[in-house]
Design a protein around this motif. Structure first.
Motif, PDB file in Angstrom:
ATOM      1  N   TYR A   1       0.906  -1.318   0.001  1.00  0.00           N
ATOM      2  CA  TYR A   1      -0.060   0.022   0.177  1.00  0.00           C
ATOM      3  C   TYR A   1       0.905   1.190  -0.093  1.00  0.00           C
ATOM      4  CZ  TYR A   1      -3.661  -3.073   0.881  1.00  0.00           C
ATOM      5  OH  TYR A   1      -4.215  -4.501   0.951  1.00  0.00           O
ATOM      6  N   PHE A   2       1.791   1.243   0.343  1.00  0.00           N
ATOM      7  CA  PHE A   2       2.982   2.140   0.373  1.00  0.00           C
ATOM      8  C   PHE A   2       3.401   2.540  -0.932  1.00  0.00           C
ATOM      9  CE2 PHE A   2       7.533   3.542   0.274  1.00  0.00           C
ATOM     10  CZ  PHE A   2       7.487   4.709   0.835  1.00  0.00           C
ATOM     11  N   PHE A   3       3.689   1.533  -1.890  1.00  0.00           N
ATOM     12  CA  PHE A   3       3.948   1.679  -3.418  1.00  0.00           C
ATOM     13  C   PHE A   3       2.681   1.876  -3.943  1.00  0.00           C
ATOM     14  CE2 PHE A   3       6.913  -1.834  -2.189  1.00  0.00           C
ATOM     15  CZ  PHE A   3       7.797  -0.830  -1.843  1.00  0.00           C
TER      16      PHE A   3
ATOM     17  N   ILE B   1      12.762  -8.320   4.492  1.00  0.00           N
ATOM     18  CA  ILE B   1      13.515  -7.861   3.302  1.00  0.00           C
ATOM     19  C   ILE B   1      12.774  -6.525   2.742  1.00  0.00           C
ATOM     20  CG2 ILE B   1      13.686  -8.383   0.866  1.00  0.00           C
ATOM     21  CD1 ILE B   1      13.567 -11.451   1.524  1.00  0.00           C
ATOM     22  N   MET B   2      11.469  -6.116   2.866  1.00  0.00           N
ATOM     23  CA  MET B   2      10.931  -5.202   2.406  1.00  0.00           C
ATOM     24  C   MET B   2      10.649  -4.337   3.697  1.00  0.00           C
ATOM     25  SD  MET B   2      10.809  -5.632  -0.883  1.00  0.00           S
ATOM     26  CE  MET B   2       9.517  -4.473  -1.423  1.00  0.00           C
ATOM     27  N   ASN B   3      11.518  -4.031   4.284  1.00  0.00           N
ATOM     28  CA  ASN B   3      11.552  -3.125   5.734  1.00  0.00           C
ATOM     29  C   ASN B   3      11.209  -1.550   5.231  1.00  0.00           C
ATOM     30  OD1 ASN B   3      14.226  -1.995   5.366  1.00  0.00           O
ATOM     31  ND2 ASN B   3      14.803  -3.881   5.701  1.00  0.00           N
ATOM     32  N   HIS B   4      11.026  -0.678   6.147  1.00  0.00           N
ATOM     33  CA  HIS B   4      10.683   0.844   5.912  1.00  0.00           C
ATOM     34  C   HIS B   4      12.125   1.301   5.049  1.00  0.00           C
ATOM     35  CE1 HIS B   4       6.954   0.955   7.782  1.00  0.00           C
ATOM     36  NE2 HIS B   4       7.490   0.790   8.954  1.00  0.00           N
TER      37      HIS B   4
ATOM     38  N   GLY C   1      11.686   2.765   1.417  1.00  0.00           N
ATOM     39  CA  GLY C   1      11.911   4.189   1.156  1.00  0.00           C
ATOM     40  C   GLY C   1      13.191   4.236   0.055  1.00  0.00           C
ATOM     41  N   ALA C   2      14.060   3.501   0.000  1.00  0.00           N
ATOM     42  CA  ALA C   2      15.285   3.603  -1.050  1.00  0.00           C
ATOM     43  C   ALA C   2      14.674   3.358  -2.496  1.00  0.00           C
ATOM     44  CB  ALA C   2      16.365   2.506  -0.402  1.00  0.00           C
TER      45      ALA C   2
END
Length: 309
Positions: free
Chosen positions: A58-60, A133-136, A140-141
């Motif tokens: 959802y961030f993406f 693996i998919m941490n914040h 962000g990077a």
């Protein structure tokens, strides 16, 4: 430093010159654009305010909706206003800004779609390590790289456009400024520039599309090891993503992988991916995603409660 000194503005022919059809274009695309804004801004607001939609996906999706909103805004408002005018002109500077923003947010959408495919691969194929693996920081990077990469791509487009010499013809047979219709007006041999355009925009579209489809084939193949419920949920998400990819990349590949020749259908195809896709994306992601639908309804209920107070 740009070489063209004779042309200070361009005339945009738009989709049609017929007065009646221009009114129809105004009504249809005003509705489309307002729908795009409403749908994408609703997703942005829902993800920002919801306590449930906190996963990387959802961030993406938030950034995809943001890029869709800006991508559509780079062309739609001017197209809508121009439909009411008899003569539509755009200054050289405004034209270059439109080239830059159109390619910037279009490329950003491509990179976000690639990141979303990576996210789905990790979530489905490596579920136990997904949050590690998919941490914040990684999310962000990845988004930061997408923004920087888009800037590099659009800067290359604007560099090519600024170095085209224009000596007189200033009528663009399109409804917005893009490098391909500008190549037809340049008073020089544009073979090398067109080759660079195909190797830049064309390669990005084609390679990205192949990568995305290949990644989703791997993801779908890996679903055979999941439970029936897990397969159903993952398949629903992947089908949404694949639909968006096909709708966006199909027209882009058709436009940007050809030599500098124009076809009668080019403008309609451009409408499809520049205005149609940003409208379809929020519909596809909300209608096929129960979590987003529930969060949207909760947001609407809260808004109704606040209004009553």
């Amino acid at each position: 430093m740009r070489l063209n000194n004779n042309v200070t503005e361009f005339i945009l022919l738009g989709l049609t010159q017929d007065p009646v059809r221009k009114k129809i274009v105004f009504i249809i695309f005003l509705i489309f654009y307002l729908g795009t804004l409403l749908g994408n801004l609703l997703i942005i607001a829902t993800i920002k305010t919801s306590q449930v939609l906190r996963s990387p996906m959802y961030f993406f999706l938030f950034h995809l909706s943001l890029s869709d909103t800006c991508f559509s805004t780079s062309t739609a408002p001017r197209m809508i206003v121009d439909a009411l005018l008899k003569k539509t002109t755009i200054s050289f500077s405004e034209c270059m800004i439109q080239v830059f923003t159109f390619h910037f947010f279009g490329c950003l959408e491509i990179f976000i779609l690639i990141i979303m495919a990576v996210d789905r691969y990790v979530a489905i194929c490596k579920p136990l390590h997904y949050m590690t693996i998919m941490n914040h920081r990684v999310c962000g990077a990845l988004v930061a790289v997408a923004w920087v990469g888009s800037c590099v791509h659009s800067s290359a487009q604007i560099f090519l456009a600024l170095n085209l010499p224009f000596c007189g013809p200033n009528v663009i047979d399109h409804y917005f400024c893009d490098l391909q219709p500008l190549l037809k007006l340049a008073c020089t041999d544009t073979y090398v520039v067109n080759l660079l355009l195909v190797s830049n925009s064309g390669a990005i579209c084609t390679v990205s599309f192949v990568m995305l489809m290949f990644s989703y084939v791997i993801i779908l193949h890996s679903l055979r090891n999941h439970s029936a419920e897990g397969r159903r949920k993952a398949l629903s998400t992947c089908v949404s993503h694949i639909t968006v990819v096909i709708l966006f990349f199909g027209p882009c590949i058709f436009i940007y992988t050809r030599p500098a020749t124009t076809l009668p259908m080019d403008k309609l195809i451009a409408v499809f991916y520049s205005i149609g896709t940003p409208l379809f994306n929020p519909l596809i992601y909300t209608l096929r995603n129960a979590e987003v639908k529930n969060a949207v309804w909760k947001l609407m209920e809260r808004k109704t409660t606040w209004d009553k107070k």
